[in-house]
Scaffold this motif. Structure first.
Motif, PDB file in Angstrom:
ATOM      1  N   TRP A   1       0.815  -1.217   0.000  1.00 59.59           N
ATOM      2  CA  TRP A   1       0.000   0.000   0.000  1.00 59.59           C
ATOM      3  C   TRP A   1       0.847   1.265   0.000  1.00 59.59           C
ATOM      4  O   TRP A   1       0.454   2.276  -0.588  1.00 59.59           O
ATOM      5  N   VAL A   2       2.012   1.225   0.629  1.00 56.10           N
ATOM      6  CA  VAL A   2       2.902   2.387   0.583  1.00 56.10           C
ATOM      7  C   VAL A   2       3.269   2.716  -0.866  1.00 56.10           C
ATOM      8  O   VAL A   2       3.348   3.881  -1.262  1.00 56.10           O
ATOM      9  N   VAL A   3       3.458   1.682  -1.686  1.00 53.57           N
ATOM     10  CA  VAL A   3       3.789   1.886  -3.102  1.00 53.57           C
ATOM     11  C   VAL A   3       2.548   2.214  -3.922  1.00 53.57           C
ATOM     12  O   VAL A   3       2.506   3.186  -4.684  1.00 53.57           O
ATOM     13  N   ASP A   4       1.486   1.413  -3.764  1.00 50.97           N
ATOM     14  CA  ASP A   4       0.356   1.477  -4.693  1.00 50.97           C
ATOM     15  C   ASP A   4      -0.594   2.647  -4.451  1.00 50.97           C
ATOM     16  O   ASP A   4      -1.248   3.106  -5.391  1.00 50.97           O
ATOM     17  N   VAL A   5      -0.692   3.140  -3.218  1.00 47.01           N
ATOM     18  CA  VAL A   5      -1.666   4.195  -2.957  1.00 47.01           C
ATOM     19  C   VAL A   5      -1.311   5.469  -3.727  1.00 47.01           C
ATOM     20  O   VAL A   5      -2.199   6.235  -4.121  1.00 47.01           O
ATOM     21  N   TYR A   6      -0.046   5.691  -3.971  1.00 51.01           N
ATOM     22  CA  TYR A   6       0.389   6.858  -4.757  1.00 51.01           C
ATOM     23  C   TYR A   6      -0.181   6.792  -6.168  1.00 51.01           C
ATOM     24  O   TYR A   6      -0.795   7.749  -6.667  1.00 51.01           O
ATOM     25  N   THR A   7       0.017   5.653  -6.835  1.00 56.47           N
ATOM     26  CA  THR A   7      -0.497   5.473  -8.198  1.00 56.47           C
ATOM     27  C   THR A   7      -2.009   5.517  -8.220  1.00 56.47           C
ATOM     28  O   THR A   7      -2.614   6.110  -9.128  1.00 56.47           O
ATOM     29  N   LEU A   8      -2.646   4.902  -7.221  1.00 54.46           N
ATOM     30  CA  LEU A   8      -4.104   4.842  -7.180  1.00 54.46           C
ATOM     31  C   LEU A   8      -4.715   6.240  -7.089  1.00 54.46           C
ATOM     32  O   LEU A   8      -5.615   6.590  -7.871  1.00 54.46           O
ATOM     33  N   VAL A   9      -4.251   7.053  -6.171  1.00 51.97           N
ATOM     34  CA  VAL A   9      -4.805   8.393  -5.987  1.00 51.97           C
ATOM     35  C   VAL A   9      -4.475   9.280  -7.177  1.00 51.97           C
ATOM     36  O   VAL A   9      -5.326  10.047  -7.655  1.00 51.97           O
ATOM     37  N   LEU A  10      -3.258   9.179  -7.688  1.00 55.90           N
ATOM     38  CA  LEU A  10      -2.875   9.964  -8.860  1.00 55.90           C
ATOM     39  C   LEU A  10      -3.783   9.656 -10.043  1.00 55.90           C
ATOM     40  O   LEU A  10      -4.319  10.572 -10.686  1.00 55.90           O
ATOM     41  N   ALA A  11      -3.971   8.395 -10.343  1.00 51.38           N
ATOM     42  CA  ALA A  11      -4.793   8.026 -11.496  1.00 51.38           C
ATOM     43  C   ALA A  11      -6.253   8.453 -11.308  1.00 51.38           C
ATOM     44  O   ALA A  11      -6.903   8.932 -12.245  1.00 51.38           O
TER      45      ALA A  11
ATOM     46  N   ALA B   1      -0.007   0.652 -14.297  1.00 49.75           N
ATOM     47  CA  ALA B   1      -0.546  -0.290 -13.312  1.00 49.75           C
ATOM     48  C   ALA B   1      -0.807  -1.653 -13.942  1.00 49.75           C
ATOM     49  O   ALA B   1      -0.513  -2.698 -13.351  1.00 49.75           O
ATOM     50  N   LEU B   2      -1.362  -1.643 -15.164  1.00 52.95           N
ATOM     51  CA  LEU B   2      -1.652  -2.902 -15.854  1.00 52.95           C
ATOM     52  C   LEU B   2      -0.366  -3.661 -16.155  1.00 52.95           C
ATOM     53  O   LEU B   2      -0.291  -4.882 -15.958  1.00 52.95           O
ATOM     54  N   GLY B   3       0.661  -2.956 -16.614  1.00 56.56           N
ATOM     55  CA  GLY B   3       1.921  -3.615 -16.925  1.00 56.56           C
ATOM     56  C   GLY B   3       2.561  -4.255 -15.710  1.00 56.56           C
ATOM     57  O   GLY B   3       3.033  -5.404 -15.763  1.00 56.56           O
ATOM     58  N   ILE B   4       2.583  -3.526 -14.585  1.00 59.06           N
ATOM     59  CA  ILE B   4       3.180  -4.060 -13.364  1.00 59.06           C
ATOM     60  C   ILE B   4       2.383  -5.256 -12.846  1.00 59.06           C
ATOM     61  O   ILE B   4       2.951  -6.275 -12.432  1.00 59.06           O
ATOM     62  N   ALA B   5       1.048  -5.134 -12.878  1.00 55.14           N
ATOM     63  CA  ALA B   5       0.214  -6.228 -12.368  1.00 55.14           C
ATOM     64  C   ALA B   5       0.354  -7.488 -13.227  1.00 55.14           C
ATOM     65  O   ALA B   5       0.477  -8.597 -12.705  1.00 55.14           O
ATOM     66  N   LEU B   6       0.337  -7.313 -14.547  1.00 54.99           N
ATOM     67  CA  LEU B   6       0.471  -8.477 -15.430  1.00 54.99           C
ATOM     68  C   LEU B   6       1.844  -9.117 -15.290  1.00 54.99           C
ATOM     69  O   LEU B   6       1.961 -10.336 -15.129  1.00 54.99           O
ATOM     70  N   ALA B   7       2.879  -8.288 -15.345  1.00 51.74           N
ATOM     71  CA  ALA B   7       4.231  -8.835 -15.223  1.00 51.74           C
ATOM     72  C   ALA B   7       4.419  -9.519 -13.874  1.00 51.74           C
ATOM     73  O   ALA B   7       4.989 -10.621 -13.797  1.00 51.74           O
ATOM     74  N   GLY B   8       3.931  -8.880 -12.808  1.00 49.98           N
ATOM     75  CA  GLY B   8       4.106  -9.441 -11.479  1.00 49.98           C
ATOM     76  C   GLY B   8       3.375 -10.755 -11.285  1.00 49.98           C
ATOM     77  O   GLY B   8       3.935 -11.722 -10.741  1.00 49.98           O
ATOM     78  N   SER B   9       2.125 -10.822 -11.725  1.00 46.31           N
ATOM     79  CA  SER B   9       1.330 -12.031 -11.497  1.00 46.31           C
ATOM     80  C   SER B   9       1.840 -13.202 -12.341  1.00 46.31           C
ATOM     81  O   SER B   9       1.955 -14.330 -11.847  1.00 46.31           O
ATOM     82  N   ILE B  10       2.160 -12.963 -13.600  1.00 43.23           N
ATOM     83  CA  ILE B  10       2.648 -14.051 -14.464  1.00 43.23           C
ATOM     84  C   ILE B  10       4.029 -14.507 -14.022  1.00 43.23           C
ATOM     85  O   ILE B  10       4.325 -15.705 -13.963  1.00 43.23           O
TER      86      ILE B  10
ATOM     87  N   PHE C   1       3.008   2.392 -21.877  1.00 40.99           N
ATOM     88  CA  PHE C   1       3.344   2.314 -20.457  1.00 40.99           C
ATOM     89  C   PHE C   1       3.025   0.958 -19.865  1.00 40.99           C
ATOM     90  O   PHE C   1       3.612   0.577 -18.845  1.00 40.99           O
ATOM     91  N   THR C   2       2.125   0.202 -20.480  1.00 40.46           N
ATOM     92  CA  THR C   2       1.958  -1.196 -20.085  1.00 40.46           C
ATOM     93  C   THR C   2       3.260  -1.938 -20.304  1.00 40.46           C
ATOM     94  O   THR C   2       3.736  -2.682 -19.425  1.00 40.46           O
ATOM     95  N   ALA C   3       3.860  -1.730 -21.474  1.00 39.72           N
ATOM     96  CA  ALA C   3       5.118  -2.407 -21.788  1.00 39.72           C
ATOM     97  C   ALA C   3       6.271  -1.863 -20.954  1.00 39.72           C
ATOM     98  O   ALA C   3       7.053  -2.630 -20.376  1.00 39.72           O
ATOM     99  N   ALA C   4       6.390  -0.531 -20.884  1.00 42.03           N
ATOM    100  CA  ALA C   4       7.563   0.076 -20.238  1.00 42.03           C
ATOM    101  C   ALA C   4       7.624  -0.227 -18.751  1.00 42.03           C
ATOM    102  O   ALA C   4       8.674  -0.646 -18.229  1.00 42.03           O
ATOM    103  N   PHE C   5       6.519  -0.035 -18.025  1.00 44.10           N
ATOM    104  CA  PHE C   5       6.560  -0.239 -16.581  1.00 44.10           C
ATOM    105  C   PHE C   5       6.549  -1.719 -16.214  1.00 44.10           C
ATOM    106  O   PHE C   5       7.127  -2.112 -15.197  1.00 44.10           O
ATOM    107  N   GLY C   6       5.887  -2.546 -17.028  1.00 42.30           N
ATOM    108  CA  GLY C   6       5.968  -3.979 -16.789  1.00 42.30           C
ATOM    109  C   GLY C   6       7.387  -4.489 -16.958  1.00 42.30           C
ATOM    110  O   GLY C   6       7.891  -5.273 -16.150  1.00 42.30           O
ATOM    111  N   ALA C   7       8.065  -4.002 -18.014  1.00 44.39           N
ATOM    112  CA  ALA C   7       9.446  -4.406 -18.254  1.00 44.39           C
ATOM    113  C   ALA C   7      10.370  -3.873 -17.165  1.00 44.39           C
ATOM    114  O   ALA C   7      11.266  -4.579 -16.690  1.00 44.39           O
ATOM    115  N   LEU C   8      10.158  -2.619 -16.763  1.00 49.77           N
ATOM    116  CA  LEU C   8      11.011  -2.033 -15.725  1.00 49.77           C
ATOM    117  C   LEU C   8      10.834  -2.758 -14.391  1.00 49.77           C
ATOM    118  O   LEU C   8      11.797  -2.973 -13.651  1.00 49.77           O
TER     119      LEU C   8
END
Length: 502
Positions: free
Chosen positions: A52-62, A406-415, A277-284
């Motif tokens: 939550w320390v990481v994700d709440v920033y992206t959540l509120v921003l979006a 968010a989609l890139g990180i979630a997909l990359a992380g879960s797979i 950004f799906t590709a870039a952040f998932g890859a990063l």
């Protein structure tokens, strides 16, 4: 609203300040990510709290970026930008006064609000400061900095953590944001030429719909895509987005004119940004772990070795607008996204024993694809709205960017996680239950268990690294497939027979 008549020096200063602001906002994601292990060790944050320390920033921003863009249009872009920078500075300084989980999460949520106030004005001020013929290079530079923001965050965090405690990753941005707030007072401002009532219900619906979608995507990495929480959030987000579109299409003065998405260039730009950004952040996300856990690099070195991405991204970003005029937006977008696909596949092929040249080539190819597509997509979004709505258009660009990230990180992380666990189990079957659970959970856990066994744990460490590389290949291959499918869809978009542009 007319384009502001400004001398070249003042325009260059405005671009510099806006690029610094957007780089800080994007970089704050990876800065905190890098510092998270040290934070957790000192404050006792559990895994859920770290998430939550990481994700709440992206959540509120979006969630809040679209209403923030509308506020900037209505009340003045410079004023909203300065307010956002001040709030950003204060909220970044807050973790220096509290180390409780609730305090850290609350501070990060306020920083996300500040980021939402900052992002749209940075782009709309640039767009309002340049005539159409001169915007391409300025937007290209802005897009390049935004694209490199995550990498810059890694490097800054590595430098700070090498010499100071984790508190420095908050103090540094707080000071920098305060200085930027002073500098931003000197840039030109603009606002809509005719005041109209603020669309409060539209703002609420947009925040709820985007917030629900991003929440569902972010939680999928931890809970899995079949989780009732994830499915419920995604369904709620889609339904709320539909309600938002229905409501906005019936308002005389909507927050966002949804008919804009019937404009081929606007919709092409929005989808392109999401895919990039799906590709870039998932890859990063995958590469940060690969470099530190598989290759054994320190955080600072992990950021520095990715420098070849700038070699291709920066010059192609500056050339993107002229190329779009010459080749056409659709052709350039498909060419750029195809290059992104190639870069992601090359990154996925990296293994435990891959040499640095293979990494350098892969990130250079990825950077080239992002450089070709990002400025052209951003220009396509902004060029197809009236000047009074530059803030909202900038917010659309930012919202699609955050959803894609968010989609890139979630997909990359879960797979990656699922593939890693399934692959490494054969090498952990003989371990005691607690050690097996740790090794099956992550490559970091496998390496920690291997260290406990001394030289005898070398085989387990190698198995963990190989399993991670295997999982990274499948996760990045999935991202490449999604971007490829989106590229085909963009290539099939045809101009409507009758004009439907608002």
């Amino acid at each position: 609203m007319r384009v502001l008549a400004l001398p070249p020096g003042r325009r260059a200063w405005a671009v510099a300040v806006m690029c610094a602001a957007v780089g800080m906002v994007i970089g704050m994601v990876t800065i905190v990510n890098t510092a998270l292990p040290a934070m957790a060790a000192e404050t006792g944050l559990d895994q859920s709290q770290q998430t939550w320390v990481v994700d709440v920033y992206t959540l509120v921003l979006a969630a809040l970026v679209l209403p923030a863009g509308a506020l900037a249009d209505r009340y003045g872009r410079r004023g909203v930008l300065v307010l956002g920078l001040v709030v950003f500075a204060v909220s970044c300084a807050a973790p220096l006064l509290t180390e409780s989980a609730a305090g850290l999460i609350a501070a990060r949520s306020v920083t996300g609000l500040a980021a939402a106030l900052i992002m749209p004005p940075t782009l709309s001020i640039i767009n309002a400061s340049f005539p159409p013929a001169g915007r391409g290079r300025a937007i290209g530079l802005w897009a390049a900095v935004a694209g490199l923001g995550g990498l810059l965050g890694l490097i800054v965090a590595g430098l700070l953590l090498q010499h100071f405690s984790w508190h420095a990753v908050f103090l540094g941005p707080a000071v920098f944001s305060a200085l930027l707030a002073v500098a931003a007072c000197t840039v030109p401002t603009s606002r809509e030429s005719r005041r109209h009532p603020f669309d409060h219900l539209g703002a609420a619906l947009s925040a709820l719909s985007i917030g629900a979608l991003v929440f569902g995507i972010l939680r999928a990495a931890d809970l899995g895509w079949s989780s009732p929480v994830v499915l419920g959030a995604l369904v709620a987000g889609v339904l709320l987005a539909g309600l938002f579109g229905w409501f906005e299409s019936r308002r005389a003065e909507p927050l966002l004119d949804v008919r804009l998405f019937a404009n081929r260039a606007f919709s092409t730009g929005a989808l392109s940004v999401t895919l990039q950004f799906t590709a870039a952040f998932g890859a990063l996300f995958a590469m940060a772990q690969y470099l530190q856990l598989v290759k054994g690099y320190e955080p600072l070195k992990s950021g520095l070795v990715l420098w070849p991405i700038a070699v291709s991204l920066l010059p192609l970003a500056m050339a993107s607008a002229p190329l779009a005029r010459k080749l056409g937006l659709r052709t350039l977008t498909c060419l750029g996204l195809a290059t992104v696909v190639a870069g992601v596949v090359l990154l996925g092929r990296l293994g435990p024993h891959s040499g640095y040249p293979a990494l350098a080539v892969a990130v250079c190819v990825l950077g080239g694809g992002l450089g070709l597509t990002a400025p052209a997509a951003t220009s396509a979004i902004l060029d197809n709205v009236p000047p009074d709505k530059y803030g909202v258009a900038s917010a659309v660009n930012d919202a699609t960017r955050e959803i894609g990230a968010a989609l890139g990180i979630a997909l990359a992380g879960s797979i990656l996680s699922a593939t890693y666990t399934g692959t490494v189990k054969a090498s952990t079957a003989a371990l005691p239950a607690p050690a097996q659970q740790a090794a099956d959970g992550s490559v970091a856990g496998a390496l920690a268990v291997a260290r406990q066994y001394g030289p005898a744990g070398q085989d387990l460490a190698e198995a963990g690294r190989a399993a991670f590389s295997h999982g990274m290949w499948f996760s990045l291959l999935a991202l490449a497939a999604i971007v490829a499918a989106g590229t085909v869809a963009l290539g099939c978009i045809r101009r409507p027979r009758k004009p439907t542009d608002p």
